[in-house]
Design a protein around this motif. Structure first.
Motif, short mmCIF file in Angstrom:
data_model
loop_
_atom_site.label_atom_id
_atom_site.label_comp_id
_atom_site.label_asym_id
_atom_site.label_seq_id
_atom_site.Cartn_x
_atom_site.Cartn_y
_atom_site.Cartn_z
N SER A 49 112.20 54.31 -44.85
CA SER A 49 112.12 52.92 -44.36
C SER A 49 111.96 52.89 -42.85
CB SER A 49 113.36 52.14 -44.77
OG SER A 49 114.51 52.68 -44.15
N MET A 50 111.35 51.80 -42.39
CA MET A 50 111.12 51.60 -40.96
C MET A 50 111.50 50.18 -40.60
SD MET A 50 107.32 53.27 -40.99
CE MET A 50 107.10 52.69 -42.67
N GLU A 51 112.26 50.05 -39.54
CA GLU A 51 112.56 48.73 -38.99
C GLU A 51 111.52 48.45 -37.92
OE1 GLU A 51 116.58 46.99 -37.42
OE2 GLU A 51 115.54 48.04 -35.78
N VAL A 52 110.90 47.28 -38.00
CA VAL A 52 109.89 46.89 -37.02
C VAL A 52 110.39 45.65 -36.30
CG1 VAL A 52 107.49 46.19 -36.64
CG2 VAL A 52 108.03 47.82 -38.46
N PHE A 53 110.35 45.69 -34.97
CA PHE A 53 110.72 44.54 -34.15
C PHE A 53 109.44 43.84 -33.71
CE2 PHE A 53 111.44 42.91 -29.77
CZ PHE A 53 112.34 41.90 -30.09
N VAL A 54 109.47 42.51 -33.76
CA VAL A 54 108.33 41.72 -33.29
C VAL A 54 108.84 40.72 -32.26
CG1 VAL A 54 106.41 40.21 -33.90
CG2 VAL A 54 107.23 41.91 -35.55
N ALA B 242 103.48 43.42 -37.94
CA ALA B 242 104.51 44.44 -38.20
C ALA B 242 104.02 45.49 -39.19
CB ALA B 242 105.78 43.77 -38.71
N SER B 243 103.23 45.06 -40.18
CA SER B 243 102.74 46.03 -41.18
C SER B 243 101.80 47.05 -40.54
CB SER B 243 102.05 45.32 -42.34
OG SER B 243 100.79 44.80 -41.95
N ILE B 244 101.06 46.64 -39.53
CA ILE B 244 100.19 47.59 -38.83
C ILE B 244 101.04 48.59 -38.06
CG2 ILE B 244 98.41 47.84 -37.04
CD1 ILE B 244 97.41 45.00 -37.90
N SER B 245 102.11 48.12 -37.41
CA SER B 245 103.00 49.04 -36.70
C SER B 245 103.60 50.06 -37.66
CB SER B 245 104.13 48.27 -36.00
OG SER B 245 103.65 47.58 -34.88
N ALA B 246 104.07 49.59 -38.81
CA ALA B 246 104.68 50.50 -39.79
C ALA B 246 103.67 51.53 -40.30
CB ALA B 246 105.26 49.70 -40.96
N THR B 247 102.45 51.09 -40.53
CA THR B 247 101.40 52.01 -41.00
C THR B 247 101.04 53.02 -39.91
OG1 THR B 247 100.55 50.30 -42.47
CG2 THR B 247 99.09 52.15 -42.01
N ARG B 248 100.96 52.57 -38.67
CA ARG B 248 100.67 53.50 -37.58
C ARG B 248 101.76 54.55 -37.45
NH1 ARG B 248 98.45 49.80 -32.51
NH2 ARG B 248 96.32 49.56 -33.32
N VAL C 95 104.94 48.89 -47.73
CA VAL C 95 105.24 47.60 -48.35
C VAL C 95 106.36 46.95 -47.56
CG1 VAL C 95 104.47 48.23 -50.67
CG2 VAL C 95 106.83 48.67 -50.01
N THR C 96 106.32 45.64 -47.49
CA THR C 96 107.40 44.90 -46.84
C THR C 96 108.60 44.91 -47.75
OG1 THR C 96 105.74 43.43 -45.84
CG2 THR C 96 108.04 42.71 -45.75
N ALA C 97 109.71 45.46 -47.28
CA ALA C 97 110.94 45.48 -48.06
C ALA C 97 111.77 44.24 -47.78
CB ALA C 97 111.76 46.73 -47.75
N SER C 98 111.76 43.78 -46.54
CA SER C 98 112.50 42.57 -46.20
C SER C 98 112.06 42.03 -44.85
CB SER C 98 114.01 42.82 -46.18
OG SER C 98 114.35 43.70 -45.13
N THR C 99 112.18 40.74 -44.73
CA THR C 99 112.13 40.10 -43.42
C THR C 99 113.58 39.85 -43.09
OG1 THR C 99 109.98 39.11 -43.87
CG2 THR C 99 111.28 38.13 -42.09
N LEU D 9 111.76 43.23 -39.32
CA LEU D 9 111.29 43.41 -40.69
C LEU D 9 111.50 44.86 -41.08
CD1 LEU D 9 109.08 41.45 -39.04
CD2 LEU D 9 108.20 41.24 -41.33
N THR D 10 111.64 45.09 -42.37
CA THR D 10 111.77 46.45 -42.87
C THR D 10 110.61 46.76 -43.81
OG1 THR D 10 114.17 46.34 -42.73
CG2 THR D 10 113.26 48.06 -44.11
N PHE D 11 110.01 47.91 -43.60
CA PHE D 11 108.91 48.39 -44.45
C PHE D 11 109.29 49.73 -45.04
CE2 PHE D 11 107.00 45.40 -41.63
CZ PHE D 11 105.99 44.81 -42.36
N VAL D 12 108.74 50.03 -46.20
CA VAL D 12 108.93 51.33 -46.83
C VAL D 12 107.56 51.98 -46.96
CG1 VAL D 12 109.66 52.53 -48.93
CG2 VAL D 12 111.00 50.60 -48.07
N ALA D 13 107.50 53.24 -46.54
CA ALA D 13 106.26 54.01 -46.69
C ALA D 13 106.19 54.52 -48.13
CB ALA D 13 106.25 55.18 -45.72
N ILE D 14 105.01 54.42 -48.71
CA ILE D 14 104.84 54.88 -50.09
C ILE D 14 103.66 55.85 -50.18
CG2 ILE D 14 105.94 52.88 -51.18
CD1 ILE D 14 103.12 51.75 -51.70
N ASP D 15 103.77 56.77 -51.14
CA ASP D 15 102.69 57.73 -51.36
C ASP D 15 101.65 57.13 -52.30
OD1 ASP D 15 103.69 58.00 -53.98
OD2 ASP D 15 104.69 59.90 -53.56
#
Length: 169
Positions: A86-91, A41-47, A54-58, A111-117
């Motif tokens: 924030s990004m919601e990622v489905f797996v 999921a972290s790769i999807s969020a980064t792409r 960063v993982t904000a929550s599962t 899962l939820t990820f937050v993009a950071i600078d």
């Protein structure tokens, strides 16, 4: 920002289940699968964001079917919904019996990820452009899941206020 199709964040990872991956029930250890889910999921969020994340929550992991040593396990992830940063990622986890070819959905997760600078601050992410029926249905229900996450986070923060960090011994 221009919306990005879900396919641009799609990640597919397939692996075998080995003896050191199973628990006392001779099924894939849940913690191993959860680690693989977070990594994929972290790769999807980064792409999707093309930023550090960063993982904000599962938000949820539903174990639906056991995964056995005779199976391969395929994780497919993609960004389904976005907020400001924030990004919601489905797996989707598919198990395949390698001898018979039978495939089944073994688990699902959000899962939820937050993009950071570069300074560690949240940074905006592009919206999602769903294309398939599966993507559209997941995207359409994203607002409801986001509200549920916000409510759950508020409750968790309230609980943290009365939890202690002192040692019980």
């Amino acid at each position: 920002m221009q919306a990005k199709p879900c396919r641009e964040s799609r990640v597919i990872k397939t692996s075998r289940v080995f003896p050191n991956d199973v628990n006392d029930h001779n099924t894939l250890f849940g913690g191993k699968l959860m680690s693989d889910i977070d990594m994929t999921a972290s790769i999807s969020a980064t792409r999707h964001s093309r930023a550090s994340v960063v993982t904000a929550s599962t938000d949820s992991v539903a174990f639906l079917e056991p995964v056995r040593p005779s199976d391969s396990v395929c994780l497919e992830s993609f960004v389904t919904w976005t907020g400001r940063s924030s990004m919601e990622v489905f797996v989707k986890v598919t198990a395949e019996n390698l001898r018979s070819g039978e495939r089944r959905i073994a688990a699902t997760a959000f899962l939820t990820f937050v993009a950071i600078d570069d300074d560690g601050h949240p940074t905006p992410v592009p919206p999602v452009l769903p294309e398939s029926e599966e993507e559209r249905r997941l995207n359409q229900s994203g607002d409801e899941r986001a509200e549920h996450r916000r409510a759950h986070r508020r409750l968790s923060q309230e609980m943290a206020e009365y939890l202690t960090t002192s040692r019980p011994w």
